[in-house]
Design an enzyme around this catalytic site. Structure first.
Site, PDB file in Angstrom:
ATOM      1  N   ASN A 111       4.282   6.366 -13.788  1.00 11.50           N
ATOM      2  CA  ASN A 111       4.875   7.690 -13.978  1.00 11.50           C
ATOM      3  C   ASN A 111       6.304   7.507 -14.484  1.00 11.50           C
ATOM      4  O   ASN A 111       7.020   6.619 -14.011  1.00 11.50           O
ATOM      5  CB  ASN A 111       4.888   8.471 -12.658  1.00 11.50           C
ATOM      6  CG  ASN A 111       3.484   8.835 -12.194  1.00 11.50           C
ATOM      7  OD1 ASN A 111       2.619   9.123 -13.013  1.00 11.50           O
ATOM      8  ND2 ASN A 111       3.257   8.805 -10.894  1.00 11.50           N
ATOM      9  N   HIS A 139       1.009   2.041 -10.200  1.00 13.73           N
ATOM     10  CA  HIS A 139       0.024   2.464  -9.201  1.00 13.73           C
ATOM     11  C   HIS A 139      -1.327   1.825  -9.550  1.00 13.73           C
ATOM     12  O   HIS A 139      -1.800   1.962 -10.688  1.00 13.73           O
ATOM     13  CB  HIS A 139      -0.176   3.984  -9.231  1.00 13.73           C
ATOM     14  CG  HIS A 139       1.004   4.810  -8.821  1.00 13.73           C
ATOM     15  ND1 HIS A 139       1.082   5.440  -7.595  1.00 13.73           N
ATOM     16  CD2 HIS A 139       2.141   5.141  -9.475  1.00 13.73           C
ATOM     17  CE1 HIS A 139       2.215   6.140  -7.524  1.00 13.73           C
ATOM     18  NE2 HIS A 139       2.878   5.980  -8.660  1.00 13.73           N
ATOM     19  N   ARG A 148       0.845  -1.209   0.000  1.00 11.73           N
ATOM     20  CA  ARG A 148       0.000   0.000   0.000  1.00 11.73           C
ATOM     21  C   ARG A 148       0.871   1.246   0.000  1.00 11.73           C
ATOM     22  O   ARG A 148       1.887   1.312   0.702  1.00 11.73           O
ATOM     23  CB  ARG A 148      -0.945  -0.007   1.211  1.00 11.73           C
ATOM     24  CG  ARG A 148      -1.948  -1.126   1.118  1.00 11.73           C
ATOM     25  CD  ARG A 148      -3.089  -1.025   2.112  1.00 11.73           C
ATOM     26  NE  ARG A 148      -3.833  -2.283   2.103  1.00 11.73           N
ATOM     27  CZ  ARG A 148      -4.766  -2.606   1.214  1.00 11.73           C
ATOM     28  NH1 ARG A 148      -5.102  -1.754   0.275  1.00 11.73           N
ATOM     29  NH2 ARG A 148      -5.363  -3.791   1.258  1.00 11.73           N
ATOM     30  N   ASP A 149       0.454   2.218  -0.822  1.00 15.25           N
ATOM     31  CA  ASP A 149       1.175   3.487  -0.887  1.00 15.25           C
ATOM     32  C   ASP A 149       1.093   4.174   0.476  1.00 15.25           C
ATOM     33  O   ASP A 149       0.045   4.203   1.125  1.00 15.25           O
ATOM     34  CB  ASP A 149       0.568   4.379  -1.978  1.00 15.25           C
ATOM     35  CG  ASP A 149       1.489   5.517  -2.357  1.00 15.25           C
ATOM     36  OD1 ASP A 149       2.024   5.496  -3.477  1.00 15.25           O
ATOM     37  OD2 ASP A 149       1.675   6.442  -1.524  1.00 15.25           O
ATOM     38  N   ILE A 150       2.199   4.765   0.895  1.00 17.84           N
ATOM     39  CA  ILE A 150       2.277   5.404   2.208  1.00 17.84           C
ATOM     40  C   ILE A 150       1.451   6.693   2.263  1.00 17.84           C
ATOM     41  O   ILE A 150       1.061   7.141   3.342  1.00 17.84           O
ATOM     42  CB  ILE A 150       3.766   5.677   2.561  1.00 17.84           C
ATOM     43  CG1 ILE A 150       3.965   5.775   4.054  1.00 17.84           C
ATOM     44  CG2 ILE A 150       4.311   6.887   1.834  1.00 17.84           C
ATOM     45  CD1 ILE A 150       5.425   5.703   4.489  1.00 17.84           C
ATOM     46  N   HIS A 169       7.312   1.156 -10.903  1.00 17.99           N
ATOM     47  CA  HIS A 169       6.152   0.752 -10.102  1.00 17.99           C
ATOM     48  C   HIS A 169       4.885   1.127 -10.827  1.00 17.99           C
ATOM     49  O   HIS A 169       4.821   2.146 -11.504  1.00 17.99           O
ATOM     50  CB  HIS A 169       6.186   1.367  -8.697  1.00 17.99           C
ATOM     51  CG  HIS A 169       6.400   2.851  -8.676  1.00 17.99           C
ATOM     52  ND1 HIS A 169       7.646   3.422  -8.861  1.00 17.99           N
ATOM     53  CD2 HIS A 169       5.548   3.884  -8.511  1.00 17.99           C
ATOM     54  CE1 HIS A 169       7.548   4.742  -8.797  1.00 17.99           C
ATOM     55  NE2 HIS A 169       6.276   5.054  -8.600  1.00 17.99           N
TER      56      HIS A 169
HETATM   57  P1  AMP Z   1       5.929   8.141  -8.250  1.00 20.81           P
HETATM   58  O1  AMP Z   1       5.606   9.600  -8.279  1.00 20.81           O
HETATM   59  O2  AMP Z   1       5.191   7.394  -9.339  1.00 20.81           O
HETATM   60  O3  AMP Z   1       7.416   7.869  -8.257  1.00 20.81           O
HETATM   61  O4  AMP Z   1       5.305   7.600  -6.906  1.00 20.81           O
HETATM   62  C1  AMP Z   1       6.040   7.163  -5.815  1.00 20.81           C
HETATM   63  C2  AMP Z   1       5.031   6.715  -4.777  1.00 20.81           C
HETATM   64  O5  AMP Z   1       5.721   6.028  -3.751  1.00 20.81           O
HETATM   65  C3  AMP Z   1       4.273   7.872  -4.101  1.00 20.81           C
HETATM   66  O6  AMP Z   1       2.872   7.696  -4.323  1.00 20.81           O
HETATM   67  C4  AMP Z   1       4.666   7.747  -2.636  1.00 20.81           C
HETATM   68  O7  AMP Z   1       3.610   8.067  -1.758  1.00 20.81           O
HETATM   69  C5  AMP Z   1       5.058   6.278  -2.544  1.00 20.81           C
HETATM   70  N1  AMP Z   1       5.998   5.948  -1.471  1.00 20.81           N
HETATM   71  C6  AMP Z   1       7.173   6.561  -1.180  1.00 20.81           C
HETATM   72  N2  AMP Z   1       7.775   5.971  -0.146  1.00 20.81           N
HETATM   73  C7  AMP Z   1       6.979   4.944   0.234  1.00 20.81           C
HETATM   74  C8  AMP Z   1       7.039   3.946   1.247  1.00 20.81           C
HETATM   75  N3  AMP Z   1       8.067   3.883   2.098  1.00 20.81           N
HETATM   76  N4  AMP Z   1       6.022   3.050   1.346  1.00 20.81           N
HETATM   77  C9  AMP Z   1       4.994   3.112   0.493  1.00 20.81           C
HETATM   78  N5  AMP Z   1       4.859   4.008  -0.488  1.00 20.81           N
HETATM   79  C10 AMP Z   1       5.840   4.930  -0.623  1.00 20.81           C
END
Ligand code: AMP
Length: 117
Positions: free
Chosen positions: A86, A101, A28-30, A99
């Site tokens: 992204n 989403h 899950r996204d943080i 990754h």
């Molecule tokens: P992006 O902009 O596509 O690189 O998205 C990176 C995503 O990683 C963002 O939605 C952040 O909220 C998420 N994120 C960053 N660190 C963590 C973490 N430790 N655990 C879960 N999600 C994270």
């Protein structure tokens, strides 16, 4: 340098992992933008979509397959959801470990807001 996602995959830092196999890890996204916001990440480091090679085609297909399975598991498959990669600066990529989403659980509106005239 390992990315923060590599550390999650290796269990070195905590995350809410919802699925893991030999090829991908999903957690899950943080900072979720919707009731369901899960990241599907390849276990091996691929920095961006630009770095996906011919050899990675099955892996990327597996990421999409896992996302669809998780959407069903989350109960959002029928209503619908969005899958987002992204890439780099204009794509607002922040973590340079590929990754996908999975976002859903509410109406998401138009995909991208048009810039103001
Ligand atoms: P992006 O902009 O596509 O690189 O998205 C990176 C995503 O990683 C963002 O939605 C952040 O909220 C998420 N994120 C960053 N660190 C963590 C973490 N430790 N655990 C879960 N999600 C994270």
């Amino acid at each position: 340098m390992p990315t923060i996602f590599a550390k999650i995959i290796r269990g070195e830092i905590p995350a809410d992992i919802v699925y893991q196999d030999e090829r991908v890890t999903a957690f899950r996204d943080i900072d979720p933008v919707a009731p369901t916001h899960i990241l599907i990440v390849p276990n091996k480091l691929i920095a961006t979509v630009n770095d996906v090679t011919e050899d990675d085609k099955l892996l990327v297909g597996h990421m999409v397959f896992v996302a669809a399975q998780l959407a069903r598991q989350e109960g959002i498959a029928e209503d619908g959801y969005r899958l987002i990669f992204n890439c780099n600066q204009h794509g607002n990529q922040v973590v340079f470990h590929l990754h996908l989403h999975l976002v859903g659980g509410r109406p998401l509106g138009p995909m991208i807001l048009k810039p103001r005239e």
